[in-house]
Design a protein around this motif. Structure first.
Motif, PDB file in Angstrom:
ATOM      1  N   ASP A   3      82.018  44.565  -7.457  1.00 45.51           N
ATOM      2  CA  ASP A   3      81.126  45.725  -7.430  1.00 45.51           C
ATOM      3  C   ASP A   3      79.669  45.375  -7.712  1.00 45.51           C
ATOM      4  O   ASP A   3      78.759  45.905  -7.072  1.00 45.51           O
ATOM      5  CB  ASP A   3      81.604  46.767  -8.455  1.00 45.51           C
ATOM      6  N   THR A   4      79.424  44.509  -8.691  1.00 49.53           N
ATOM      7  CA  THR A   4      78.051  44.178  -9.067  1.00 49.53           C
ATOM      8  C   THR A   4      77.311  43.521  -7.914  1.00 49.53           C
ATOM      9  O   THR A   4      76.184  43.896  -7.569  1.00 49.53           O
ATOM     10  CB  THR A   4      78.041  43.230 -10.286  1.00 49.53           C
ATOM     11  N   LEU A   5      77.930  42.521  -7.299  1.00 46.46           N
ATOM     12  CA  LEU A   5      77.312  41.830  -6.172  1.00 46.46           C
ATOM     13  C   LEU A   5      77.099  42.780  -5.014  1.00 46.46           C
ATOM     14  O   LEU A   5      76.033  42.803  -4.390  1.00 46.46           O
ATOM     15  CB  LEU A   5      78.179  40.645  -5.738  1.00 46.46           C
ATOM     16  N   SER A   6      78.110  43.596  -4.731  1.00 46.97           N
ATOM     17  CA  SER A   6      78.021  44.532  -3.619  1.00 46.97           C
ATOM     18  C   SER A   6      76.846  45.500  -3.806  1.00 46.97           C
ATOM     19  O   SER A   6      76.064  45.730  -2.896  1.00 46.97           O
ATOM     20  CB  SER A   6      79.333  45.319  -3.493  1.00 46.97           C
ATOM     21  N   ALA A   7      76.714  46.052  -5.031  1.00 44.95           N
ATOM     22  CA  ALA A   7      75.627  47.004  -5.303  1.00 44.95           C
ATOM     23  C   ALA A   7      74.261  46.336  -5.142  1.00 44.95           C
ATOM     24  O   ALA A   7      73.332  46.930  -4.582  1.00 44.95           O
ATOM     25  CB  ALA A   7      75.783  47.569  -6.716  1.00 44.95           C
ATOM     26  N   SER A   8      74.137  45.101  -5.615  1.00 45.68           N
ATOM     27  CA  SER A   8      72.856  44.377  -5.532  1.00 45.68           C
ATOM     28  C   SER A   8      72.484  44.086  -4.084  1.00 45.68           C
ATOM     29  O   SER A   8      71.325  44.226  -3.688  1.00 45.68           O
ATOM     30  CB  SER A   8      72.941  43.066  -6.316  1.00 45.68           C
ATOM     31  N   GLU A  29      60.593  39.449   0.984  1.00 49.63           N
ATOM     32  CA  GLU A  29      61.072  40.338  -0.082  1.00 49.63           C
ATOM     33  C   GLU A  29      62.593  40.468  -0.028  1.00 49.63           C
ATOM     34  O   GLU A  29      63.276  40.432  -1.059  1.00 49.63           O
ATOM     35  CB  GLU A  29      60.418  41.716   0.045  1.00 49.63           C
ATOM     36  N   LEU A  30      63.129  40.602   1.197  1.00 50.08           N
ATOM     37  CA  LEU A  30      64.580  40.710   1.364  1.00 50.08           C
ATOM     38  C   LEU A  30      65.269  39.447   0.835  1.00 50.08           C
ATOM     39  O   LEU A  30      66.253  39.523   0.099  1.00 50.08           O
ATOM     40  CB  LEU A  30      64.930  40.912   2.839  1.00 50.08           C
ATOM     41  N   VAL A  31      64.738  38.285   1.213  1.00 49.42           N
ATOM     42  CA  VAL A  31      65.340  37.014   0.793  1.00 49.42           C
ATOM     43  C   VAL A  31      65.325  36.887  -0.730  1.00 49.42           C
ATOM     44  O   VAL A  31      66.309  36.470  -1.344  1.00 49.42           O
ATOM     45  CB  VAL A  31      64.603  35.825   1.453  1.00 49.42           C
ATOM     46  N   LYS A  32      64.206  37.275  -1.363  1.00 46.46           N
ATOM     47  CA  LYS A  32      64.118  37.205  -2.829  1.00 46.46           C
ATOM     48  C   LYS A  32      65.145  38.125  -3.483  1.00 46.46           C
ATOM     49  O   LYS A  32      65.775  37.768  -4.486  1.00 46.46           O
ATOM     50  CB  LYS A  32      62.699  37.578  -3.292  1.00 46.46           C
ATOM     51  N   ASN A  33      65.306  39.309  -2.934  1.00 49.75           N
ATOM     52  CA  ASN A  33      66.293  40.256  -3.476  1.00 49.75           C
ATOM     53  C   ASN A  33      67.715  39.741  -3.291  1.00 49.75           C
ATOM     54  O   ASN A  33      68.562  39.896  -4.177  1.00 49.75           O
ATOM     55  CB  ASN A  33      66.132  41.627  -2.807  1.00 49.75           C
ATOM     56  N   LEU A  34      67.971  39.127  -2.139  1.00 45.30           N
ATOM     57  CA  LEU A  34      69.297  38.550  -1.890  1.00 45.30           C
ATOM     58  C   LEU A  34      69.555  37.382  -2.851  1.00 45.30           C
ATOM     59  O   LEU A  34      70.656  37.249  -3.392  1.00 45.30           O
ATOM     60  CB  LEU A  34      69.407  38.065  -0.440  1.00 45.30           C
ATOM     61  N   GLN A  35      68.538  36.552  -3.058  1.00 45.33           N
ATOM     62  CA  GLN A  35      68.669  35.431  -3.999  1.00 45.33           C
ATOM     63  C   GLN A  35      69.036  35.935  -5.386  1.00 45.33           C
ATOM     64  O   GLN A  35      69.936  35.408  -6.046  1.00 45.33           O
ATOM     65  CB  GLN A  35      67.360  34.641  -4.072  1.00 45.33           C
ATOM     66  N   ARG A  36      68.324  36.969  -5.838  1.00 43.51           N
ATOM     67  CA  ARG A  36      68.564  37.525  -7.166  1.00 43.51           C
ATOM     68  C   ARG A  36      69.997  38.035  -7.277  1.00 43.51           C
ATOM     69  O   ARG A  36      70.691  37.801  -8.268  1.00 43.51           O
ATOM     70  CB  ARG A  36      67.562  38.654  -7.426  1.00 43.51           C
ATOM     71  N   LYS A  46      72.424  25.814  -5.017  1.00 40.16           N
ATOM     72  CA  LYS A  46      72.132  25.118  -3.761  1.00 40.16           C
ATOM     73  C   LYS A  46      72.572  25.961  -2.561  1.00 40.16           C
ATOM     74  O   LYS A  46      71.880  26.034  -1.544  1.00 40.16           O
ATOM     75  CB  LYS A  46      72.837  23.762  -3.740  1.00 40.16           C
ATOM     76  N   LEU A  47      73.722  26.614  -2.713  1.00 33.27           N
ATOM     77  CA  LEU A  47      74.249  27.459  -1.647  1.00 33.27           C
ATOM     78  C   LEU A  47      73.294  28.623  -1.371  1.00 33.27           C
ATOM     79  O   LEU A  47      73.020  28.963  -0.215  1.00 33.27           O
ATOM     80  CB  LEU A  47      75.624  27.989  -2.074  1.00 33.27           C
ATOM     81  N   VAL A  48      72.781  29.224  -2.439  1.00 33.53           N
ATOM     82  CA  VAL A  48      71.845  30.349  -2.300  1.00 33.53           C
ATOM     83  C   VAL A  48      70.564  29.898  -1.601  1.00 33.53           C
ATOM     84  O   VAL A  48      70.035  30.586  -0.726  1.00 33.53           O
ATOM     85  CB  VAL A  48      71.514  30.956  -3.685  1.00 33.53           C
ATOM     86  N   SER A  52      69.256  31.256   1.915  1.00 30.39           N
ATOM     87  CA  SER A  52      67.925  31.876   1.988  1.00 30.39           C
ATOM     88  C   SER A  52      67.091  31.264   3.103  1.00 30.39           C
ATOM     89  O   SER A  52      66.437  31.967   3.873  1.00 30.39           O
ATOM     90  CB  SER A  52      67.190  31.701   0.655  1.00 30.39           C
ATOM     91  N   LYS A  53      67.121  29.937   3.182  1.00 36.84           N
ATOM     92  CA  LYS A  53      66.343  29.228   4.201  1.00 36.84           C
ATOM     93  C   LYS A  53      66.802  29.626   5.600  1.00 36.84           C
ATOM     94  O   LYS A  53      65.977  29.880   6.498  1.00 36.84           O
ATOM     95  CB  LYS A  53      66.501  27.727   4.005  1.00 36.84           C
ATOM     96  N   ALA A  54      68.140  29.708   5.791  1.00 37.36           N
ATOM     97  CA  ALA A  54      68.683  30.058   7.108  1.00 37.36           C
ATOM     98  C   ALA A  54      68.291  31.480   7.505  1.00 37.36           C
ATOM     99  O   ALA A  54      67.885  31.738   8.651  1.00 37.36           O
ATOM    100  CB  ALA A  54      70.206  29.910   7.095  1.00 37.36           C
ATOM    101  N   ILE A  55      68.371  32.418   6.560  1.00 33.01           N
ATOM    102  CA  ILE A  55      68.027  33.812   6.857  1.00 33.01           C
ATOM    103  C   ILE A  55      66.537  33.945   7.176  1.00 33.01           C
ATOM    104  O   ILE A  55      66.148  34.602   8.142  1.00 33.01           O
ATOM    105  CB  ILE A  55      68.415  34.732   5.675  1.00 33.01           C
ATOM    106  N   ARG A  56      65.699  33.308   6.366  1.00 36.88           N
ATOM    107  CA  ARG A  56      64.248  33.391   6.591  1.00 36.88           C
ATOM    108  C   ARG A  56      63.860  32.766   7.946  1.00 36.88           C
ATOM    109  O   ARG A  56      63.127  33.368   8.728  1.00 36.88           O
ATOM    110  CB  ARG A  56      63.509  32.688   5.454  1.00 36.88           C
TER     111      ARG A  56
END
Length: 323
Positions: A3-8, A29-36, A46-48, A52-56
């Motif tokens: 639930d926590t991950l899903s909500a974030s 901004e999206l990538v930073k929020n996803l990282q958090r 490392k996975l995060v 992040s790099k792939a999405i950006r």
């Protein structure tokens, strides 16, 4: 589920949805929020960063597909990269096979062994179980009791601590069965003798599959655990247990990435029926709370395929049913 991950993740995507224009700043901004969100859920650092790099990169560099807006384009990329993170659903066939179970003590391995036996039994397969856990007191009693409830043979010998001997005898005793599941011993840490024992059992059984059972509550240490088991016996599937609790789940996702295998099952309850076949697309769609994101991905593919139509032929009246 998680639930926590899903909500974030939902919050991160809602902020994107509210943007009038999706530009570099919005993607950052999206990538930073996803990282958090992912880091707070114990996904490996490392996975995060790789994710992040792939999405950006993809969001800013890929050409916008026809018939989609920028927001849909970015959402599709996030979805695809998260699916890639947990890889595909692990291969599972209804055929004769030997399955070797791996995992630390407390991961739910013994209960999961019985659940898997029940799964194959419901599919019409003849199933047998071997209890090679000689470390934990009562392991054989627990497994044999669970198997008795579903009329599945359970071979074991609580009078010996020689797991190799038990497995050799067990393979002979239940050789006529189609699916044989071997429950191995787990401990609180990855001691060298535990690793050596499971290497030997893998050789003795000639296992068709080697599945790692991971507790959804396991944090950053899940990656190291998965790596050690994978190096030892070549894990080809992961089962995530206790998904019905408050677990963050990121550690389990990291473990899957570490073994580069798919998730076979998800356990989300105490009864022997509480085991669901994993589907990466449905799992990520639910995690993001975005409905059927696979449909969005297919919409883009269809739009790209539309460019293959021979418009000159159609203008002359020549077109096929496919056109």
């Amino acid at each position: 589920m998680m639930d926590t991950l899903s909500a974030s993740l939902k919050d991160a995507l809602k902020k994107l949805a509210g943007k009038a224009v999706v530009d570099r700043a919005a993607v950052d901004e999206l990538v930073k929020n996803l990282q958090r969100a992912l880091l707070s859920a114990d996904v490996n650092v490392k996975l995060v960063m790789d994710l992040s790099k792939a999405i950006r990169t993809r969001s800013l560099d890929e050409e916008l597909p026809k018939n989609t807006n920028v927001r849909e384009h970015v959402l599709r990329i996030v979805y695809q990269e998260l699916v890639r993170l947990v890889f595909a659903t692990a291969d599972l066939k209804l055929e004769p096979q030997v399955i070797l179970m791996a995992g630390l003590q407390g991961s739910g391995k013994t209960t999961t062994t019985a659940k898997i036996a029940r799964y194959f039994q419901k599919k019409g397969m003849k199933v047998g179980v071997i209890c090679a856990d000689t470390f934990r007191p009562g392991a054989y009693d627990q497994l044999s009791t669970l198997c008795a409830k579903i009329n599945v043979p359970c071979f074991g010998n609580p009078t010996t601590t020689d797991a190799r001997k038990i497995v050799r005898e067990g393979l002979v005793a239940i050789k006529d069965l189609e699916v044989i599941i071997v429950d191995t011993q787990g401990r609180h840490a990855l001691e060298p003798d535990l690793i050596q024992e499971i290497i030997d059992l893998n050789v003795i059984t000639k296992a068709s599959h080697r599945w790692l059972v991971i507790d959804a509550a396991l944090g950053q240490q899940a990656s190291e655990q998965a790596r050690r088991f994978h190096e030892a016996i070549g894990i080809d599937g992961v089962i995530i247990t206790k998904m019905d609790g408050t677990a963050k789940g990121g550690g389990a996702m990291s473990a899957v990435a570490e073994t580069k295998s798919g998730i076979v099952f998800i356990g989300a309850g105490e009864t022997i029926e509480d085991l669901e076949r994993f589907d990466a697309n449905g799992f990520i769609s639910r995690l993001l709370g975005m409905g059927d994101l696979q449909a969005l991905a297919e919409k883009v593919q269809e739009a790209q395929a539309a460019t293959e139509i021979d418009m000159d032929a159609m203008m002359k009246g020549h077109f096929t049913l496919r056109d």
